[in-house]
Scaffold this motif. Structure first.
Motif, PDB file in Angstrom:
ATOM      1  N   SER A 247       0.852  -1.188   0.000  1.00  0.00           N
ATOM      2  CA  SER A 247       0.000   0.000   0.000  1.00  0.00           C
ATOM      3  C   SER A 247       0.884   1.234   0.000  1.00  0.00           C
ATOM      4  N   LEU A 278     -12.391   4.170  -3.902  1.00  0.00           N
ATOM      5  CA  LEU A 278     -12.311   2.858  -4.525  1.00  0.00           C
ATOM      6  C   LEU A 278     -12.698   2.968  -5.986  1.00  0.00           C
ATOM      7  N   ASP A 282      -9.593  -2.434  -8.025  1.00  0.00           N
ATOM      8  CA  ASP A 282      -8.842  -2.305  -6.771  1.00  0.00           C
ATOM      9  C   ASP A 282      -8.950  -3.607  -5.993  1.00  0.00           C
ATOM     10  N   TRP A 283      -7.906  -3.853  -5.168  1.00  0.00           N
ATOM     11  CA  TRP A 283      -7.932  -5.004  -4.266  1.00  0.00           C
ATOM     12  C   TRP A 283      -8.204  -4.522  -2.854  1.00  0.00           C
ATOM     13  N   VAL A 284      -9.129  -5.198  -2.170  1.00  0.00           N
ATOM     14  CA  VAL A 284      -9.462  -4.849  -0.787  1.00  0.00           C
ATOM     15  C   VAL A 284      -9.397  -6.107   0.074  1.00  0.00           C
ATOM     16  N   ARG A 343      -8.005  -1.041   1.613  1.00  0.00           N
ATOM     17  CA  ARG A 343      -7.525  -1.011   0.231  1.00  0.00           C
ATOM     18  C   ARG A 343      -6.028  -1.273   0.180  1.00  0.00           C
ATOM     19  N   TRP A 344      -5.645  -2.162  -0.743  1.00  0.00           N
ATOM     20  CA  TRP A 344      -4.237  -2.374  -1.066  1.00  0.00           C
ATOM     21  C   TRP A 344      -4.016  -1.917  -2.497  1.00  0.00           C
ATOM     22  N   ASP A 345      -2.806  -1.438  -2.783  1.00  0.00           N
ATOM     23  CA  ASP A 345      -2.573  -0.767  -4.068  1.00  0.00           C
ATOM     24  C   ASP A 345      -1.815  -1.597  -5.088  1.00  0.00           C
TER      25      ASP A 345
END
Length: 455
Positions: A247, A278, A282-284, A343-345
């Motif tokens: 992140s 978001l 996106d990955w959450v 959230r991860w980026d």
């Protein structure tokens, strides 16, 4: 701590004693946080030096363990005595007698071993608390603005009988002799290490030439967080396949969940702006109190649709992901368990091994050890990381990488051509043995000390 911090500057090797504020200067979160860290380091080191690795006051010695048995003599629960106990200088407080199955910070404890002997021990660490977990942090007079966060000490009473080749001994002496082996099993001394860089060294064929792209190219200062998701055997069943996520906001971008049904989540909000919102793909990570206190990562889900009008997102599992999602049966259970999406980026991608066999990521995470080349993995905007071979990488362990536009580089020790390999910045667990159960008989493993002042 996954807070919205500029950077984390405390380093015990520098032996700073305090932070001195100066007039007319800009004040930063890092300075205030370092002052608190300096004081805590001193107090905890002092307590550990005086008390030892673990111990409690004789007059208020906490965490006495007593078995609770049914009429047939089968142990169904454990009583946990009230009082104080120090572990590596950290004060663990149990204000009232409780039981193993009803621990406040161990929501769904593992079943007690069904055979004897087994060891009961204390697991202690710090947990990051935001207004999502404790709304009382926010000030009503300020319109419930999100201000500071908190660090919370978490303790869990746990039980173990065997793990791998290690089995609990039958006597107090055996257990205390084994204790370092148990601690090494739960928190290995070598938990892996990481290198980070942004400015790359010049091309060896032309040492005077460095590409203008060989630098941090972000438009803003960021605090990158690289966190371990799992470590497992690779396809060859010999080498370790390490997975991780990252992140650019230290994992601080979160979205409280009001309802999670099927693969749709209704959120309290979709963020303040584009940078904290978001979008599709996106990955959450779905997290709640049970997941957070288990010490295991939550399931990673991909955002496939965002409905801004209803503040809902439609999610999908990653290919090959078979992890169980939390089941919120009761109305409002999501809020009771403080569920949220983090959230991860990172972007899902595949890395090639030296034999060119492509291994696609499983569960939406990135692979670190199944790729060829020199081992440097690009994150974004010029930042690269390199995991070192060897060591036991534990899920949840993380590294923080401050990236600065002024220098076009990251703040990382060591020269550009050979950055240092650093162990994880956290999470640090602390352990203490409490009791050896041989049946209904209990052999206490606690240590006690007398008060210095007496009548």
């Amino acid at each position: 701590m996954k807070g919205d911090f500029s950077r984390v500057t405390f380093d015990p090797r520098k032996h700073f004693t305090r932070v001195l504020m100066q007039q007319g200067r800009v004040q930063l979160d890092a300075d205030w946080n370092e002052q608190a860290a300096i004081l805590l380091h001193y107090l905890r080191s002092l307590a550990a030096d005086v008390i030892g690795p673990h111990g409690g006051p004789e007059e208020n010695l906490g965490f006495a363990i007593q078995p609770v048995a049914d009429p047939a003599g089968k142990i169904t629960d454990l009583k946990i005595g009230k009082g104080h106990y120090y572990v590596d200088g950290l004060l663990c407080e149990n204000p009232a007698e409780g039981t193993y199955l009803q621990q406040k910070n161990y929501v769904e404890p593992d079943a007690l071993p069904d055979k004897f002997p087994f060891l009961v021990y204390l697991d202690v660490w710090e947990r990051h608390i935001t207004w999502v977990q404790d709304d009382g942090i926010r000030e009503v007079a300020l319109g419930r603005l999100d201000t500071a966060t908190r660090a919370q000490l978490v303790w869990q009473v746990r039980a173990v009988r065997e793990s791998g080749d290690l089995t609990v001994g039958r006597t107090r002496a055996e257990v205390l002799t084994q204790w370092p082996q148990w601690v090494e099993l739960w928190q290995p001394a070598d938990r892996g290490s990481l290198k980070a860089r942004a400015k790359m060294p010049a091309d060896e064929s032309d040492p005077c030439t460095t590409s203008p792209e060989a630098r941090y190219r972000g438009a803003e200062n960021q605090l990158y967080r690289v966190e371990i998701q799992s470590q497992e055997l690779g396809q060859d069943k010999k080498t370790a396949a390490l997975t991780f996520k990252w992140s650019r906001e230290n994992g601080s971008v979160i979205f409280p969940v009001r309802r999670f049904q099927g693969m749709t989540a209704r959120l309290a909000s979709l963020g303040r702006d584009e940078a904290t919102g978001l979008k599709r793909d996106d990955w959450v990570e779905l997290v709640d109190d049970v997941i957070d206190l288990s010490g295991k990562p939550g399931p990673l889900l991909k955002v496939v649709e965002v409905d801004a009008a209803r503040s809902t997102v439609t999610l999908a599992r990653a290919d090959g992901d078979t992890s169980n999602l939390p089941d919120y049966d009761e109305d409002g259970e999501e809020e009771k368990k403080h569920a949220f999406l983090r959230r991860w980026d990172h972007e899902e991608s595949a890395y090639k091994k030296k034999d060119d066999a492509t291994r696609k990521p499983k569960g939406g995470v990135l692979y670190a050890f199944d790729q060829g080349g020199d081992g440097w993995i690009p994150l974004e905007k010029g930042i690269q990381v390199q995991f070192q071979k060897g060591g036991t990488y534990r899920p949840g362990d993380y590294w923080l990488i401050p990236a600065r536009t002024a220098t076009g580089d990251v703040e990382w020790p060591g020269p550009v051509n050979n950055p240092e390999a650093l162990p994880p910045h956290g999470v640090e667990h602390h352990y203490a043995p409490l009791a050896l159960l041989l049946g209904t008989a209990v052999d206490s493993l606690r240590r006690s000390f007398e008060y210095l002042a007496k009548e």
